[in-house]
Design a protein around this motif. Sequence first.
Motif, PDB file in Angstrom:
ATOM      1  N   LEU A   7       0.845  -1.193   0.000  1.00 28.17           N
ATOM      2  CA  LEU A   7       0.000   0.000   0.000  1.00 28.17           C
ATOM      3  C   LEU A   7       0.879   1.241   0.000  1.00 28.17           C
ATOM      4  O   LEU A   7       1.768   1.388   0.842  1.00 28.17           O
ATOM      5  CB  LEU A   7      -0.901  -0.011   1.231  1.00 28.17           C
ATOM      6  CG  LEU A   7      -1.845   1.174   1.451  1.00 28.17           C
ATOM      7  CD1 LEU A   7      -2.833   1.317   0.297  1.00 28.17           C
ATOM      8  CD2 LEU A   7      -2.591   1.008   2.774  1.00 28.17           C
ATOM      9  N   ALA A  14      -5.835   6.050   2.235  1.00 30.19           N
ATOM     10  CA  ALA A  14      -5.180   4.762   2.401  1.00 30.19           C
ATOM     11  C   ALA A  14      -5.945   3.865   3.365  1.00 30.19           C
ATOM     12  O   ALA A  14      -6.008   2.643   3.175  1.00 30.19           O
ATOM     13  CB  ALA A  14      -3.750   4.964   2.885  1.00 30.19           C
ATOM     14  N   GLY A  69      -2.786   4.454  -2.286  1.00 28.03           N
ATOM     15  CA  GLY A  69      -3.510   4.962  -1.128  1.00 28.03           C
ATOM     16  C   GLY A  69      -3.471   6.464  -0.998  1.00 28.03           C
ATOM     17  O   GLY A  69      -3.791   7.004   0.068  1.00 28.03           O
TER      18      GLY A  69
END
Length: 216
Positions: A7, A14, A69
């Motif tokens: 991520l 996020a 994110g």
Amino acid sequence: MSRPVILLGAGGHAKVVLEILRQIKQPVLGVIDPRLKQNHIKEWQGLPILGDDSDVSLYPTDKIFLANGIGSLPGQTLRCSVYRQFKSSGYTFITLVHPTAIIAEDITLAEGVQIMAGCILGTDVQIDENTLINTGTQLDHDCKVGKHCHLAPAVVLCGNVQVEDGCHLGPSSCVVQGCHLGQGAVLGAGSTLLCDLPKGHKYLAAKSQQPTKHSQ
């Protein structure tokens, strides 16, 4: 088994992306965030901090997916630039659809598209790469949305609306059927667009009834 995900980013957007990944039971290796690394933070939302952007290169391009994110606001380019940076290095971004979204069988979603909770996408909708369709947004039949766009929460596109690359549509805005938004156009929160919006223009219903040029 699907590749695990890294991520990118550790802000509010996020968190929402991570929630989707967990809902669909997608394995997540950890988080890349320069600020957290600089502050020597080791964990975020139960995930390890893997480093900053340069540390992604430690992971082979064919072994992981990336998840964007980073959020998007008018005039901000970080989400787009990060996507392009890692694409140029050979990485692949995961396309995400929240389990509560309702989507027609014949829609087309490009790489890195994110469809958030409660969205409704009708037949023959097409969405290009790295575009964010945020919570509760509705796209009726034959709408086309370009690359690197953000349709904020509760946006409504009526049938056959065309949205070019890099557009931002604010929360609860509405575009009537058949309208065209040119590249980089901005539609303000709560606005209803009844006509085409040219490239690089913005329409803010609360302030002006005429499209005006905005700086890129």
